[in-house]
Design a protein around this motif. Structure first.
Motif, PDB file in Angstrom:
ATOM      1  N   SER A 122      -0.870  51.904 -62.712  1.00  0.00           N
ATOM      2  CA  SER A 122       0.074  52.611 -61.841  1.00  0.00           C
ATOM      3  C   SER A 122      -0.554  53.777 -61.087  1.00  0.00           C
ATOM      4  O   SER A 122      -0.227  54.017 -59.919  1.00  0.00           O
ATOM      5  N   SER A 123      -1.472  54.523 -61.729  1.00  0.00           N
ATOM      6  CA  SER A 123      -2.120  55.640 -61.026  1.00  0.00           C
ATOM      7  C   SER A 123      -3.127  55.141 -60.000  1.00  0.00           C
ATOM      8  O   SER A 123      -3.265  55.717 -58.910  1.00  0.00           O
ATOM      9  N   ASP A 124      -3.832  54.080 -60.331  1.00  0.00           N
ATOM     10  CA  ASP A 124      -4.861  53.547 -59.431  1.00  0.00           C
ATOM     11  C   ASP A 124      -4.264  52.920 -58.175  1.00  0.00           C
ATOM     12  O   ASP A 124      -4.887  52.928 -57.115  1.00  0.00           O
ATOM     13  N   LEU A 125      -3.047  52.384 -58.299  1.00  0.00           N
ATOM     14  CA  LEU A 125      -2.443  51.675 -57.170  1.00  0.00           C
ATOM     15  C   LEU A 125      -1.355  52.489 -56.471  1.00  0.00           C
ATOM     16  O   LEU A 125      -0.625  51.957 -55.638  1.00  0.00           O
ATOM     17  N   ASP A 126      -1.225  53.773 -56.818  1.00  0.00           N
ATOM     18  CA  ASP A 126      -0.221  54.641 -56.191  1.00  0.00           C
ATOM     19  C   ASP A 126       1.186  54.056 -56.317  1.00  0.00           C
ATOM     20  O   ASP A 126       1.930  53.955 -55.343  1.00  0.00           O
ATOM     21  N   VAL A 127       1.542  53.681 -57.541  1.00  0.00           N
ATOM     22  CA  VAL A 127       2.892  53.167 -57.775  1.00  0.00           C
ATOM     23  C   VAL A 127       3.906  54.311 -57.752  1.00  0.00           C
ATOM     24  O   VAL A 127       5.040  54.129 -57.306  1.00  0.00           O
ATOM     25  N   PHE A 128       3.472  55.510 -58.211  1.00  0.00           N
ATOM     26  CA  PHE A 128       4.338  56.688 -58.202  1.00  0.00           C
ATOM     27  C   PHE A 128       3.602  57.850 -57.554  1.00  0.00           C
ATOM     28  O   PHE A 128       2.384  57.869 -57.480  1.00  0.00           O
ATOM     29  N   GLY A 129       4.379  58.829 -57.070  1.00  0.00           N
ATOM     30  CA  GLY A 129       3.789  60.013 -56.457  1.00  0.00           C
ATOM     31  C   GLY A 129       3.777  59.927 -54.938  1.00  0.00           C
ATOM     32  O   GLY A 129       4.510  59.145 -54.327  1.00  0.00           O
ATOM     33  N   ASP A 130       2.947  60.762 -54.318  1.00  0.00           N
ATOM     34  CA  ASP A 130       2.855  60.805 -52.853  1.00  0.00           C
ATOM     35  C   ASP A 130       2.442  59.446 -52.285  1.00  0.00           C
ATOM     36  O   ASP A 130       1.534  58.793 -52.808  1.00  0.00           O
TER      37      ASP A 130
ATOM     38  N   MET B 293      -9.723  51.789 -60.272  1.00  0.00           N
ATOM     39  CA  MET B 293     -10.046  52.038 -58.869  1.00  0.00           C
ATOM     40  C   MET B 293     -10.161  53.508 -58.537  1.00  0.00           C
ATOM     41  O   MET B 293     -10.628  53.872 -57.463  1.00  0.00           O
ATOM     42  N   ARG B 294      -9.732  54.358 -59.419  1.00  0.00           N
ATOM     43  CA  ARG B 294      -9.744  55.790 -59.101  1.00  0.00           C
ATOM     44  C   ARG B 294     -10.195  56.555 -60.336  1.00  0.00           C
ATOM     45  O   ARG B 294      -9.477  56.638 -61.328  1.00  0.00           O
ATOM     46  N   SER B 295     -11.389  57.112 -60.272  1.00  0.00           N
ATOM     47  CA  SER B 295     -11.922  57.894 -61.384  1.00  0.00           C
ATOM     48  C   SER B 295     -12.224  59.307 -60.897  1.00  0.00           C
ATOM     49  O   SER B 295     -12.874  59.490 -59.867  1.00  0.00           O
ATOM     50  N   ILE B 296     -11.747  60.296 -61.632  1.00  0.00           N
ATOM     51  CA  ILE B 296     -11.977  61.689 -61.261  1.00  0.00           C
ATOM     52  C   ILE B 296     -12.553  62.436 -62.450  1.00  0.00           C
ATOM     53  O   ILE B 296     -12.321  62.076 -63.602  1.00  0.00           O
ATOM     54  N   ASP B 297     -13.332  63.479 -62.161  1.00  0.00           N
ATOM     55  CA  ASP B 297     -13.882  64.263 -63.256  1.00  0.00           C
ATOM     56  C   ASP B 297     -12.858  65.277 -63.734  1.00  0.00           C
ATOM     57  O   ASP B 297     -11.846  65.525 -63.082  1.00  0.00           O
TER      58      ASP B 297
ATOM     59  N   ASN C 225     -15.464  58.816 -66.876  1.00  0.00           N
ATOM     60  CA  ASN C 225     -14.066  58.418 -66.717  1.00  0.00           C
ATOM     61  C   ASN C 225     -13.981  56.942 -66.357  1.00  0.00           C
ATOM     62  O   ASN C 225     -13.145  56.194 -66.879  1.00  0.00           O
ATOM     63  N   GLU C 226     -14.882  56.508 -65.451  1.00  0.00           N
ATOM     64  CA  GLU C 226     -14.898  55.094 -65.070  1.00  0.00           C
ATOM     65  C   GLU C 226     -15.282  54.210 -66.256  1.00  0.00           C
ATOM     66  O   GLU C 226     -14.683  53.140 -66.471  1.00  0.00           O
ATOM     67  N   LEU C 227     -16.234  54.657 -67.059  1.00  0.00           N
ATOM     68  CA  LEU C 227     -16.621  53.883 -68.243  1.00  0.00           C
ATOM     69  C   LEU C 227     -15.432  53.701 -69.186  1.00  0.00           C
ATOM     70  O   LEU C 227     -15.215  52.607 -69.727  1.00  0.00           O
ATOM     71  N   ASN C 228     -14.672  54.764 -69.375  1.00  0.00           N
ATOM     72  CA  ASN C 228     -13.513  54.675 -70.268  1.00  0.00           C
ATOM     73  C   ASN C 228     -12.471  53.694 -69.735  1.00  0.00           C
ATOM     74  O   ASN C 228     -11.843  52.964 -70.507  1.00  0.00           O
ATOM     75  N   LYS C 229     -12.289  53.701 -68.398  1.00  0.00           N
ATOM     76  CA  LYS C 229     -11.323  52.762 -67.809  1.00  0.00           C
ATOM     77  C   LYS C 229     -11.762  51.322 -68.030  1.00  0.00           C
ATOM     78  O   LYS C 229     -10.956  50.454 -68.398  1.00  0.00           O
ATOM     79  N   ILE C 230     -13.034  51.050 -67.809  1.00  0.00           N
ATOM     80  CA  ILE C 230     -13.520  49.675 -67.976  1.00  0.00           C
ATOM     81  C   ILE C 230     -13.509  49.279 -69.446  1.00  0.00           C
ATOM     82  O   ILE C 230     -13.234  48.115 -69.792  1.00  0.00           O
ATOM     83  N   LYS C 231     -13.779  50.242 -70.326  1.00  0.00           N
ATOM     84  CA  LYS C 231     -13.683  49.952 -71.763  1.00  0.00           C
ATOM     85  C   LYS C 231     -12.251  49.545 -72.119  1.00  0.00           C
ATOM     86  O   LYS C 231     -12.032  48.616 -72.915  1.00  0.00           O
ATOM     87  N   ARG C 232     -11.262  50.234 -71.513  1.00  0.00           N
ATOM     88  CA  ARG C 232      -9.860  49.897 -71.796  1.00  0.00           C
ATOM     89  C   ARG C 232      -9.521  48.491 -71.306  1.00  0.00           C
ATOM     90  O   ARG C 232      -8.632  47.837 -71.846  1.00  0.00           O
ATOM     91  N   VAL C 233     -10.228  48.039 -70.264  1.00  0.00           N
ATOM     92  CA  VAL C 233     -10.023  46.658 -69.800  1.00  0.00           C
ATOM     93  C   VAL C 233     -10.283  45.689 -70.943  1.00  0.00           C
ATOM     94  O   VAL C 233      -9.481  44.789 -71.228  1.00  0.00           O
ATOM     95  N   PHE C 234     -11.424  45.878 -71.619  1.00  0.00           N
ATOM     96  CA  PHE C 234     -11.793  44.958 -72.694  1.00  0.00           C
ATOM     97  C   PHE C 234     -10.948  45.188 -73.948  1.00  0.00           C
ATOM     98  O   PHE C 234     -10.622  44.243 -74.660  1.00  0.00           O
ATOM     99  N   ASP C 235     -10.588  46.445 -74.195  1.00  0.00           N
ATOM    100  CA  ASP C 235      -9.708  46.722 -75.340  1.00  0.00           C
ATOM    101  C   ASP C 235      -8.347  46.066 -75.148  1.00  0.00           C
ATOM    102  O   ASP C 235      -7.665  45.723 -76.113  1.00  0.00           O
ATOM    103  N   ASP C 236      -7.964  45.913 -73.877  1.00  0.00           N
ATOM    104  CA  ASP C 236      -6.622  45.453 -73.548  1.00  0.00           C
ATOM    105  C   ASP C 236      -6.541  43.942 -73.339  1.00  0.00           C
ATOM    106  O   ASP C 236      -5.474  43.405 -73.112  1.00  0.00           O
TER     107      ASP C 236
END
Length: 611
Positions: free
Chosen positions: A120-128, A473-477, A488-499
């Motif tokens: 949801s954060s990567d695809l701008d589902v909510f927010g501006d 798609m969106r990694s910030i420090d 941050n990007e590593l953690n996101k990709i790790k969650r891909v495999f965890d999920d």
């Protein structure tokens, strides 16, 4: 279905009609206000001036009835004017969506932002500038939460998707009904934070009144009767006094307990009336789709009447804001005891149904959000879901014709065909800067979000399996968490495999894979990730600037596919066509962009790189 020009004309005309109606009502309200002041002045002045003429005094006093009638008329006109203003806002928003000016809509659902969510954060589902901001017409807390949940988690199973698509198609044709429903629900977002408290009250096991307590309910009648009999014999004055003292004692003994029970309905008077109106609007809607028929079905028959009855009981809760009136009403009428008895009686009869009634409103609001999207974008289609038992593994995938990003205006977006994203495959997207790589991934992702929510998609046709979406798609420090962009990007990709779920087909979108590290580590890491994804029950689309990764096509054959975007640089500058092409990108534009912003590229630097 109407085209964009016809829709723009329709909403413009409706907006103009409500604006004209509001001007007319304000003019009437001004005249009524003047007459109200005049009638009051004539009534008061007449009673003083003609004080010696009883008939004229009565005539003057009768003008007070006219004054009271005009007060009620003024209140009615005020409500009509506010209603017109709300209708104006609804049609203005529809116009803004047609013209691509929806980014300033106030309700962007930012409270639903979850940075740890799968996409949801990567695809701008909510927010501006978000999908929620664009499509939401739900106003109640439960309706907004239902839409947010649909966009975050999707609907479970083919049956639920089919039912919601049917409901949206049916409500799409009921424009006037939908707009009035939105007006009725408009104020439900501001004053129903106490819903959970209300649910808890409705479910609790309330104690029945004892025989003694029930007998006390009739005591005020005896007290009032004794007061009337004072005019017959003075002895009844003493009886009245002792009865009032007894009632005052009963009030004091039970005051805290009853106040706690009544506090559940603090500030709910009027809000319950709005719920009753919403339910009545649903009851008057003739529907044929199974989802809407079920929501408005026999279990909820007469719900508006029962909620209206509760609202009438709750109306007396507000007397506590006037301490003297509150004390007087309780001493004379045992008001709190009477109120609690009626509340418990209502709760035993109807308390079990409150959640289902609120859920019915949320169901219709959710359907209205999807219906609005369908009605205002007639060129979009509803996707067709392919069941596993109906297709081969290759067909259980993602096949789109004319796919585009729904939040880009019709004039600016470029549609592409994208087929054969099969389970167990990886599609690598290459291309120069700003050529459309990230937008393609977002386009795929946002349309899958809409499809899984039961909505239409921005495409001419879309066939897909039941896909569980994940986006990196969106990694910030984060200085606070001491986390770099790369980590941050590593953690996101790790969650891909965890999920990864063997029972669900995953659609995984990774933008600029491992862009935060050197080319060697990026290549080794990307190859490892791609190899693992091919062995999983997943479809992966990955973008990169590292053209070396594209050479994996020769290793993985049919499971690996290269597509790219290109640019054109000539004397007129740089241009993009944003069209998908097969194969690997053959051009870059980073140096051109550097020069464009004023960074000097030296010949020595170029020569050193070439050597």
């Amino acid at each position: 279905m109407q085209n964009k020009t016809e829709l723009t004309e329709l909403f413009s005309q409706k907006l103009a009609n409500y604006q004209q109606q509001r001007v007319k009502l304000r003019s009437i309200a001004t005249r009524v206000s003047g007459l109200r002041i005049l009638s009051f002045a004539l009534a008061v002045g007449g009673m003083f001036y003609f004080s010696d003429h009883s008939i004229l005094v009565y005539a003057s006093a009768s003008l007070l009835l006219v004054f009271i009638g005009l007060v009620f008329k003024s209140a009615s006109l005020k409500r009509e004017i506010e209603e017109c203003r709300l209708f104006e806002g609804i049609n203005q928003k529809s116009l803004d969506r047609q013209n691509g000016k929806w980014q300033d809509f106030e309700d962007d659902g930012r409270e639903f932002i979850d940075n740890d969510h799968r996409y949801s954060s990567d695809l701008d589902v909510f927010g501006d500038n978000s999908l929620f901001q664009y499509m939401n017409v739900a106003r109640s807390v439960s309706g907004r939460a239902r839409l947010a949940d649909g966009l975050k988690e999707g609907l479970a199973g083919a049956e639920a998707l089919t039912l919601h698509q049917q409901a949206a198609k049916e409500l799409a044709s009921k424009l006037d009904w939908r707009q009035r429903f939105e007006v009725i629900c408009e104020s439900l977002g501001a004053k129903n934070e106490n819903l959970n408290t209300l649910y808890a009250w409705a479910k609790q096991d309330s104690q029945d009144f004892t025989m003694w307590q029930k007998s006390m309910l009739f005591l005020p009648l005896i007290t009032i009767g004794s007061f009337v009999l004072i005019f017959v014999a003075k002895v009844f004055a003493y009886i009245t006094m002792w009865l009032l003292l007894l009632q005052g004692l009963v009030f004091l003994l039970h005051m805290k307990k009853y106040i706690d029970e009544i506090s559940v309905f603090e500030d709910q008077h009027g809000n319950l009336k709005r719920y009753a109106n919403a339910l009545m609007h649903i009851e008057h809607c003739e529907v044929t789709s199974e989802l809407l028929k079920s929501a408005a079905g026999d279990d909820n028959l007469g719900a508006s009447k029962y909620v209206e009855k509760l609202n009438n009981v709750v109306a007396f809760c507000d007397i506590k804001y006037s301490p003297l009136v509150y004390a007087a009403f309780n001493i004379i009428f045992l008001a709190d005891m009477q109120l609690v008895y009626r509340l418990r009686h209502w709760q035993k009869q109807h308390g079990h149904a409150i959640e289902s009634w609120v859920d019915a409103i949320a169901t219709f609001e959710y359907a209205a959000c999807i219906a609005q999207l369908h009605y205002e974008n007639p060129q979009w289609c509803f996707p067709k879901f392919i069941e596993k038992h109906q297709a081969t593994t290759a067909q259980q995938s993602f096949n789109a014709k004319g796919l585009a990003h729904p939040l880009i205006t019709e004039e600016q977006r470029v549609a592409n065909d994208l087929s054969a994203l099969a389970v167990g495959s990886v599609t690598l997207v290459t291309g120069s800067n700003m050529s459309g790589k990230s937008t393609l991934l977002r386009t795929i992702g946002v349309n899958v979000v809409l499809a899984n929510a039961g909505g239409p998609v921005c495409a001419r046709a879309l066939n897909l399996g039941h896909l569980r979406l994940f986006a990196a798609m969106r990694s910030i420090d984060s200085l606070g968490d001491n986390v770099s962009t790369f980590f941050n990007e590593l953690n996101k990709i790790k969650r891909v495999f965890d999920d990864l779920d063997a029972n669900a087909t995953q659609l995984i979108l990774i933008d600029e894979i491992f862009s935060g590290t050197n080319s060697k580590d990026r290549y080794v890491g990307a190859v490892s990730v791609i190899d693992a994804l091919m062995k999983a029950n997943a479809i992966a689309v990955i973008s990169t600037h590292d053209l070396a990764i594209s050479e994996l096509e020769s290793t993985y054959s049919e499971s690996f596919r290269n597509i790219h975007f290109s640019d054109t640089i000539d004397k007129n500058g740089m241009s993009f066509d944003y069209s998908i092409k097969e194969g690997v990108a053959s051009s870059t534009n980073a140096l051109h962009l550097m020069r464009l912003v004023g960074i000097e590229i030296t010949d020595a630097a170029l020569a050193q790189f070439e050597n």
